[in-house]
Design a protein around this motif. Structure first.
Motif: not given
Lengths: 412, 247
Positions: B197, B201, B209, B218-220, B223
């Protein structure tokens, strides 16, 4: 029928010791191969990260499946009360133990870490059919050992039926477990059918009986003991029925697969386009394993022939090995369907038919398992009275049901 | 008086002897239990309230880029020379729709399933799932039977067929055992990102992610809530922790 007299084989002649030396040599070669496999690694085998189970597994599964089938003759006598089979019950139990120990030898020595056998015996995941099989295999050895004991110890003869029934049920569960190893593999399209469990049971009936017939005929010939047509033809007819039943299960298995569109590619590969795997299926499993033995056993020209019984039994064994190679290796040669309906490629062999060529060490290991089973049988026959002194027609009850006895009789 | 005392001594000797024998018999078991407890304590560090997963946006994954594979290889100390026996913890699969010709380059690794087939079939329990969903192999009790490799629908595991060299302290490997993506668990436990990961990035298209699937903030999770994603072989209902967008 007069009482059955059992006696050890003499085992003093040159033939006996030459055979024993040959088998010991094969066992030594297999152990050496296993030593190299452990010390150098499986890199010296043909098995890869694509085809992870290979020739050792083909032979080990064959021996394990045949072991449970070899016990059937004893079960027919003890559980189903067919006295004609009783003289063979001890040999049947002995072969079951010998074949299973040979299969387990191969399976254990093929492990990546055979030195961790103690770990396998002390750490169990009871959701794994493999873990259950460890109990089923060792339990089978114990139950069959007890079965032999009550059969051979006159004072315990009264328990034969009870222990025989336990052994019979145990063997059915054992082969169900072996078939389920593959049947429950939903990830691989060539497997993933619960019918594999009963199919393996029928395969065991055929393979085990074929081996029992071959051992019986060669042992009687080598030791000069009478072997009448009554028992041979009876067993031969039974083997024909079992071979037909395996064909039936293969038909049901593949028709079930063909009915589901998702398996079209895998079925086309195995049945039509798979090269060696297609050849092994049609030429090996179907023709050698089923059609040829039935022709040899029941065509008017050969139905009374002893040679036809030998060739038919050998054919069932060859067909069985071909079928297991087709199932185990062919099933892995077909790529996994991770992206159904898509074309895929990668550096890790995604989307391609996986290659596999068995190497000498793994073949030697597999042969050692077979040699071990034969070695155990040979010396057990020499040390203990497993073989009846005579299987002449008048010593077998009911007498004189000779040559070409119908399938009804055989199926009993 | 002497006789009873002797009798007591004899009894005492027998009792002590028996106790010593029992201690000798039980001690290895106790140490095994202690080791097992230690293992459980370590596993307890993985919080069951979390479930780690990956989201891969295939529209941002370039065909020519192999940063994730290279980083994984470097961090975990495995290499693939193209031989069928070589390990591959993560790979790029080129996926093409046969009618339209639309293609994607898709990183595939252990999918860290909630109901992993590899864990189900492993006879010794060497294949296991941590409380936080990371699926691992305990190399100490893996016997190398390869049943997990037969059962995994993603071909995510490799068998070590020869001696290994250049092992990394955080990623022990062993000939004769099975291995696969660990989600770089030592890094995760230290609060860092998995190597793939991080590499994606920095050097790739930022297609990956990592995060806690159970945490709505959380970002995941954000998304996943914003755009549809799929699981590979979702029909098998193993509930993989790795999701794909753009496929």
């Amino acid at each position: 029928m007069s009482a059955i007299h059992y006696r050890e084989i003499e085992g003093r002649g040159a033939g006996f010791w030459v055979l024993a030396a040959l088998l010991a040599g094969l066992i030594a070669a297999g152990l050496t191969a296993a030593w190299f496999m452990e010390h150098i690694g499986h890199v010296i085998t043909g098995m890869t990260n694509q085809v992870v189970w290979g020739m050792p597994h083909v032979i080990a599964v064959f021996l394990i499946v045949a072991a449970s089938g070899a016990l059937n003759t004893a079960s027919i006598a003890s559980v189903f009360g067919k006295v004609a089979y009783k003289p063979l019950a001890r040999l049947s139990g002995l072969l079951a133990i010998a074949l299973l120990s040979g299969g387990l030898l191969v399976l254990v020595l093929d492990l990546g870490r055979p030195d961790r056998l103690a770990v396998a015996m002390t750490h169990y995941n009871f959701r794994s059919i493999f873990a259950w099989n460890i109990f089923l295999y060792t339990g089978f050895l114990a139950v069959t050992g007890a079965y032999l004991w009550v059969m051979m110890e006159r004072r315990l003869n009264d328990h034969t039926r009870r222990v025989g029934t336990a052994a019979f049920l145990w063997r059915l569960i054992l082969t169900t477990g072996t078939g389920s190893i593959f049947g429950f593999l939903v990830a691989r399209q060539p497997y993933d059918e619960a019918i594999m469990a009963p199919m393996f049971i029928l395969m065991s009936f055929a393979f085990g009986l074929a081996i029992l017939l071959l051992v019986l005929m060669s042992a009687c010939k080598a030791t000069g003991r009478p072997l009448g047509d009554a028992i041979v033809m009876r067993l031969k007819n039974l083997l024909g029925v079992f071979a037909a039943a395996v064909l039936y299960f293969l038909l049901a298995f593949h028709v079930t697969k063909l009915y589901q569109a998702e398996f079209d590619g895998a079925e086309a590969f195995l049945l039509r386009d798979g090269g060696v795997y297609t050849l092994l299926f049609w030429g090996g499993a179907v023709f050698l394993g089923g059609v040829l033995p039935m022709l040899l056993f029941w065509l008017p020209q050969t139905r009374r022939s002893r040679a036809a019984v030998v060739w038919g039994s050998l054919s069932v064994v060859a067909g069985g090995l071909a079928l297991l190679y087709d199932i185990i290796v062919g099933g892995q040669a077909w790529p996994l369907s991770i992206f159904p309906g898509m074309q895929v490629s990668s550096s890790f062999y995604d989307g391609v038919v996986n290659a596999y060529t068995p190497s000498l060490p793994e073949c030697a290991l597999g042969l050692a398992g077979c040699a071990w089973a034969a070695f155990v049988t040979l010396f057990a026959l020499k040390l203990l009275p497993f073989m009846p002194q005579s299987l002449a027609d008048d010593a077998v009850e009911p007498p004189a049901r000779i040559a070409g006895a119908g399938a009804t009789d055989a199926a009993a | 008086m002497n006789e009873p005392i002797d009798g007591i001594d004899a009894t005492r000797r027998r009792v002590l002897g028996a106790a010593a024998l029992v201690a000798l018999a039980v001690a290895p078991g106790v140490s095994l239990i202690a080791a097992a407890d230690a293992g459980q304590r370590r596993a307890a560090a993985a919080r069951p309230t979390r479930r780690f997963g990956l989201l891969i946006d295939t529209t941002r994954c370039k065909r020519s880029c192999t940063a994730c594979v290279t980083a994984c290889s470097a961090y975990n100390g495995w290499s693939n020379q193209g031989r069928p026996i070589d390990p591959q913890w993560i790979r790029k699969v080129e996926v093409t729709e046969p009618v339209s010709g639309l293609s994607h380059s898709v990183p595939v690794m252990c999918q860290h399933c909630a109901a992993p087939a590899c864990v189900e079939v492993c006879p010794t329990g060497a294949s296991f799932k941590r409380a936080d969903g990371i699926v691992l192999v305990d190399r100490h009790i893996c016997i190398g039977c390869r049943y997990c490799m037969m059962a995994c629908p993603y071909k995510a595991r490799s068998f070590v067929s020869e001696d290994v060299s250049g092992q990394r302290p955080d990623a022990p490997r062993g000939k004769g055992t099975v291995e696969g993506c660990t989600l770089c668990v030592p890094r995760v436990d230290a609060g860092e990102l998995p190597a793939c990961v991080e590499a994606c990035s920095r050097q790739g298209g930022g297609a990956m992610t990592f995060g806690d699937l159970n945490d709505p903030r959380s970002a995941i999770r954000r998304a996943l809530a914003a755009y549809p994603a799929v699981q590979l072989r979702a029909d098998l209902q193993m509930d993989p922790g790795v999701r794909y967008q753009g496929l």
